[in-house]
Motif scaffolding. Structure first.
Motif, mmCIF file in Angstrom:
data_model
loop_
_atom_site.group_PDB
_atom_site.id
_atom_site.type_symbol
_atom_site.label_atom_id
_atom_site.label_comp_id
_atom_site.label_asym_id
_atom_site.label_seq_id
_atom_site.Cartn_x
_atom_site.Cartn_y
_atom_site.Cartn_z
ATOM 1 N N ASP A 142 0.583 -1.743 -0.011
ATOM 2 C CA ASP A 142 0.089 -0.436 0.059
ATOM 3 C C ASP A 142 1.070 1.094 0.116
ATOM 4 O OD1 ASP A 142 -1.979 -1.367 -0.306
ATOM 5 O OD2 ASP A 142 -2.679 -1.105 1.903
ATOM 6 N N ILE A 143 2.328 1.062 0.487
ATOM 7 C CA ILE A 143 3.359 1.979 0.371
ATOM 8 C C ILE A 143 3.319 2.581 -1.340
ATOM 9 C CG2 ILE A 143 5.014 3.041 1.290
ATOM 10 C CD1 ILE A 143 4.716 1.819 4.224
ATOM 11 N N LEU A 144 4.163 1.119 -0.933
ATOM 12 C CA LEU A 144 4.406 1.658 -3.009
ATOM 13 C C LEU A 144 3.761 2.167 -3.499
ATOM 14 C CD1 LEU A 144 6.535 -1.635 -2.896
ATOM 15 C CD2 LEU A 144 7.571 1.214 -2.923
ATOM 16 N N SER A 145 1.804 1.300 -3.614
ATOM 17 C CA SER A 145 1.515 2.449 -4.332
ATOM 18 C C SER A 145 0.820 4.244 -3.794
ATOM 19 C CB SER A 145 -0.354 1.572 -4.168
ATOM 20 O OG SER A 145 -0.652 1.879 -3.268
ATOM 21 N N GLY A 146 0.810 4.053 -3.154
ATOM 22 C CA GLY A 146 1.349 5.984 -3.205
ATOM 23 C C GLY A 146 -0.161 5.852 -2.592
ATOM 24 N N PHE A 201 12.787 -1.379 4.812
ATOM 25 C CA PHE A 201 12.086 -1.363 4.557
ATOM 26 C C PHE A 201 11.219 -1.269 3.751
ATOM 27 C CE2 PHE A 201 9.278 -5.483 3.921
ATOM 28 C CZ PHE A 201 9.571 -5.982 2.801
ATOM 29 N N LEU A 202 10.394 -0.584 4.733
ATOM 30 C CA LEU A 202 8.874 -0.149 4.178
ATOM 31 C C LEU A 202 9.262 0.977 3.766
ATOM 32 C CD1 LEU A 202 6.609 -0.098 7.819
ATOM 33 C CD2 LEU A 202 6.425 -1.630 5.616
ATOM 34 N N ALA A 206 10.837 -0.840 -3.578
ATOM 35 C CA ALA A 206 10.918 -1.572 -4.765
ATOM 36 C C ALA A 206 10.169 -2.893 -3.236
ATOM 37 C CB ALA A 206 11.472 -2.920 -5.682
ATOM 38 N N MET A 207 9.839 -4.335 -4.213
ATOM 39 C CA MET A 207 8.771 -4.971 -2.287
ATOM 40 C C MET A 207 10.187 -5.488 -1.843
ATOM 41 S SD MET A 207 6.229 -4.924 -1.466
ATOM 42 C CE MET A 207 6.246 -5.845 -0.890
#
Length: 383
Positions: A142-146, A201-202, A206-207
């Motif tokens: 969800d963080i990476l999705s913005g 990591f968060l 990238a994952m």
């Protein structure tokens, strides 16, 4: 590669953390079987009766094992300064590796092991268990999705009391070097490293990657006079995107545990987490998203995931570069001066046939500093 029904697991060093892997793999069906143990400690069969019960052979070295047998997965829990040579030997023999954190002490060794894994066509996974946690993985997606906008700042308090028995358990505990090799052992390097690595990591792009770090400010102290390195740290790092990360960790506490207590601010929400608390995002719109407790995912999920990857191909997300930002942070912090706490400010607590140094006011100082997103010196506080 043909599918493997039962993974042949080699345990390397079971004297300390490795005994958790031994217990998990012999008390539960992890999808594979322990077919060998490499350890030089005497009397292992008496200390761990399951070894004799299950007829697991014990070898004095990796070479002795590879001369006689083969494995699909090696789980390495040896002292930090031995990781690199053991990982490389296992990869050379065509074995996938799950190595306990931290992997090593230099970026050069990290890249050498990553390249060896690539060349061997095997994976090298690390034991940062929060990187396997299903709540953490859902949150990072969800963080990476913005979904919450840009991250603004992160902080965490994570400290655990440790006494004389803890430091007497090995020849490297609390040391900067041992046998001429760096170990840089400290609460930040080892026992309380997980939640700092979690924050990097968060914040990764990238994952499977952590955020990079650029700068450090901090205060290091030595509360236990018998420790070579520091055992108290209040640190502020800036990521390569300018996000501040503050971390407060120590061993000479009166309380058994302080934290974990994490807080992260985003453009459109605030994340909280901690011991007994879920990873919870509260958005600016008032939405509350509970991702779950880190305890919802078993601590040894890393073993199950590694076994599954051996069976089906692929590699765990927590690869050799997952701890690079933590490694860099450790080395950056190591360059800061260390101040010894005046013995008059240290009380000694006797409990459970052990002795614990307790720096007066440490817990209150950390909590007050974290509340203001500050280092103790910036608050006019001293230890």
């Amino acid at each position: 590669m043909a599918r493997i029904d039962r993974v042949r697991i080699l345990l390397v060093s079971i004297g300390m953390y490795g005994q958790k892997y031994l217990a998990e793999a012999t008390q539960h069906d992890v999808g594979g079987d322990v077919i060998g143990i490499v350890d030089v400690a005497p009397g292992l069969e008496e200390k761990f009766p399951v070894i004799k019960e299950k007829g697991i052979p014990v070898y004095a070295s990796l070479q002795a094992f590879f001369d006689r047998d083969r494995a699909d997965l090696a789980v390495i829990s040896s002292p930090i300064h031995l990781h690199a040579q053991m990982v490389l030997e296992c990869l050379k023999n065509g074995v996938n590796v799950l190595c306990e954190k931290p992997l090593c002490l230099t970026e050069e060794e990290t890249e050498k092991m990553a390249e060896a894994a690539r060349a061997a066509g095997r994976f090298l996974a690390l034991g940062w268990q929060l990187n396997y946690d299903r709540a953490v993985l859902a949150l990072k997606k969800d963080i990476l999705s913005g979904r919450f906008g840009k991250p603004l700042r992160f902080r965490c308090v994570h400290a655990m009391r440790r006494g004389e028995k803890y430091y007497a358990r090995s020849n490297w505990a609390g040391k900067i070097t041992v046998d001429g090799r760096e170990v840089l052992d400290s609460p930040f390097m080892n026992a309380c490293a997980h939640h700092f690595q979690l924050m990097t990591f968060l914040l990764g792009d990238a994952m499977d990657s952590p955020a990079g770090l650029q700068t450090v400010q901090g205060e290091l102290y030595r509360g236990n006079p018998h420790v070579e390195n520091y055992d108290i740290a209040a640190l502020r790092f800036a990521t390569n995107k300018g996000v501040p990360i503050l971390y407060y960790t120590a061993h000479p506490l009166k309380a058994k545990n302080l934290g974990q207590d994490g807080l992260a601010e985003f453009e459109h929400g605030t994340l909280t987490w901690g011991k007994g608390k879920p990873f919870r995002m509260t958005t600016d719109a008032g939405e509350i998203i509970d991702y779950g407790l880190d305890s919802d995912t078993p601590m040894m999920q890393k073993l199950y995931d590694a076994v599954q990857c051996v069976k089906e191909g692929g590699a765990p997300l927590c690869g050799p570069r997952a701890g690079l930002s933590h490694l860099l942070a450790v080395r950056m912090a190591q360059g800061l001066p260390v101040r010894s706490i005046d013995p008059s400010h240290v009380a000694w607590l006797e409990e459970d046939n052990d002795q614990f140094p307790c720096v007066r006011g440490l817990e209150e100082t950390f909590l007050a500093s974290a509340e203001k997103w500050a280092l103790p010196g910036e608050m006019g506080l001293s230890l």
